[in-house]
Design an enzyme around this catalytic site. Sequence first.
Site, short mmCIF file in Angstrom:
data_model
loop_
_atom_site.label_atom_id
_atom_site.label_comp_id
_atom_site.label_asym_id
_atom_site.label_seq_id
_atom_site.Cartn_x
_atom_site.Cartn_y
_atom_site.Cartn_z
NE ARG A 120 26.26 -52.09 -1.45
CZ ARG A 120 27.14 -52.99 -1.90
NH1 ARG A 120 26.74 -54.07 -2.55
NH2 ARG A 120 28.43 -52.80 -1.73
CB THR A 139 28.55 -60.65 -7.24
OG1 THR A 139 28.91 -60.10 -5.99
CG2 THR A 139 27.60 -59.73 -7.91
CB THR A 153 26.28 -59.32 -4.43
OG1 THR A 153 27.50 -59.74 -3.82
CG2 THR A 153 25.83 -58.03 -3.78
CD GLU A 166 32.03 -58.51 -0.83
OE1 GLU A 166 32.18 -58.09 -1.99
OE2 GLU A 166 32.93 -59.07 -0.20
CG ASP A 194 31.54 -54.39 -0.72
OD1 ASP A 194 32.51 -55.14 -0.66
OD2 ASP A 194 30.69 -54.43 -1.63
CB SER A 221 27.94 -51.47 -4.73
OG SER A 221 27.87 -52.47 -5.71
N GLY A 250 32.24 -59.39 -9.99
CA GLY A 250 33.69 -59.21 -10.09
C GLY A 250 34.25 -58.16 -9.16
N GLY A 251 33.47 -57.77 -8.14
CA GLY A 251 33.97 -56.78 -7.19
C GLY A 251 34.38 -55.51 -7.91
N1 GLU Z 1 30.34 -56.60 -3.07
C1 GLU Z 1 30.64 -56.20 -4.39
C2 GLU Z 1 29.84 -54.98 -4.76
O1 GLU Z 1 28.81 -54.75 -4.23
C3 GLU Z 1 30.38 -57.24 -5.40
C4 GLU Z 1 31.28 -58.40 -5.19
C5 GLU Z 1 31.45 -59.19 -6.44
O2 GLU Z 1 31.13 -58.79 -7.51
O3 GLU Z 1 31.97 -60.28 -6.31
O4 GLU Z 1 30.21 -54.27 -5.63
#
Ligand code: GLU
Length: 564
Positions: A95, A379, A397, A399, A419, A444, A466-467
């Site tokens: 990370r 990601t 990712t 991000e 994030d 995350s 998918g955040g």
């Molecule tokens: N930044 C997000 C994370 O670390 C991932 C973003 C994404 O999946 O598009 O969980």
Amino acid sequence: MRLAIAFAVALWVGTSANAQPAKPHHDRAMVDAANPLAVEAGLKILRAGGSAIDAAVAVQAALGLVEPQSSGLGGGAFLTYYDAHTHKVTAYDGRETAPASATPTRFFNADGKPLSFSEAVLSGRSAGVPGAVAMLALAQKAHGRLAWSGLFGDGERLAREGFIVSPRLGGLIGAGFAQAKAPDVLAYFTNPGGDRMKAGDRLVNRAYAATLRRIAAEGPNALLKGSIAADIVARLSQDPLPGGMTLADLAAYQPHAAEALCRSYRQWIVCEPNAPSGGPATLEGLGLLARTDIAKRGPNDPIAWFELAQAQRLMYADDLKYVGDPAAVTVPIAGLLDGPYLDARAKLIGDQAGPPPAPGQPVGAPKVGPDATREPGGTSSFVIVDQWGDVASMTTTVEGPFGDGRMVDGFLLNNQLTDFSFQPIDKDGAPAANAVGPGKRPRSSMSPTIILDANHRFVAAVGSPGGMAIPAYVLKSIVGVLDWKLSMQEAVNLPNLIAIGAYYAGEADKFSPGVLRGLADRGIVVRSGLGAEGSGLHGIIRRDDGRLDGGADPRREGVARGCC
Ligand code: GLU
């Protein structure tokens, strides 16, 4: 002549009459990732006798080039790795970290108000020290079979000779969001003739090829020390809003390796990276689902989806409140995953959705304030099984799409620090677990999962971008493949449903009218168009006969291919 034929026929008949039925040939290895060029890069390494981690390095080197909207040399990652020899799952944390100068008000403007999200993303403050390459190097040192320097050939060649821009990349180049219009991104995706690149065009990136050659020769220090590090520092100290990253921040970066966080789910053992990843959330979600009858139901049963939605709401309420970087804040992981806590929390699933559930009070819960973290989608997630049975499950990712829109030496820098929660404290002054801090890693949602049987033999691996929706996508796939006995492809294809508080996003057109009606009767109205389509699931399950069954998300461009 005729006699010879008769003899040959007799021999053939005789042979076939005595022969054992041919054993079906199974591929012993597989690469399942978001772009076919990256999959081929990984397969080439596996065919050359590489392990899953060797192939992962090659896949990442190619993905950073051909899928730059999602991951790359300037980003971070989490990896879970199964060693078939020791039967152990190790979690690697690559990370990004905040610079030593970062303070909780990093995303405030001069008037003391939070920056708008796109202002923050494009600023010099959103990039953390990139960790993906350093993490891969640490894992490769432990599990690699080939020399590190030999793992970058395909990525380097594709960059030097050029590759064909895929439809998804082409679509994002032409999209209207802030990073797609950032100066470095515009310059990179402009053809020599001056027009904007699109799908089908050939993209050459000599700077990326040169950077890969240096990483191949020098390892992660090629990025974290020396001239590329100096380029990163220089680019981030430019306007708007310089970020204060120093050479010392880059040189100090350390990836982490630890035993994975594993919990049982029915007869299986599910392993995840620890906080600040989305692993604890996914495990809590599974812990809640294990206390329902979802396994006896199926994809056409509205109650199954109701249970999935309610488990998510409870899991997200806890995750958003309690999870941050465990090196900087107290995260009550044991309390959140404790049997009696899950028993009590699962009772809240009920039979009507009701108002948003409050976070629980797990043992060890610190006093932390509410959270104001936002996570849009970028990601990539991939899974690799090698011929010895080792498995890499990695979510990687920059991000947001194209990270912070700033580029050095052929690659994009991340915006991972957005994030963090933009609001560091609540109105009573309690700090948010996910507030910005010096050297801290932002929370995350990434959950690269590995599932074992009771004897610690590999069963399945899955992960997704998918955040915040990542744990929701992963839960759906695990229930599909383990409980409902679907193929990995069918499980990945299942409609997406994300339930956070009073937010119910889903692929409404993929659910049957009966499921939608049943959900609405229980207070859940699924709405399309809120981002539920953003999954990029990749997963592999080993069937009882040894066959590797892979699934690649049809919502993106990936493939699962076997070999060896
Ligand atoms: N930044 C997000 C994370 O670390 C991932 C973003 C994404 O999946 O598009 O969980």
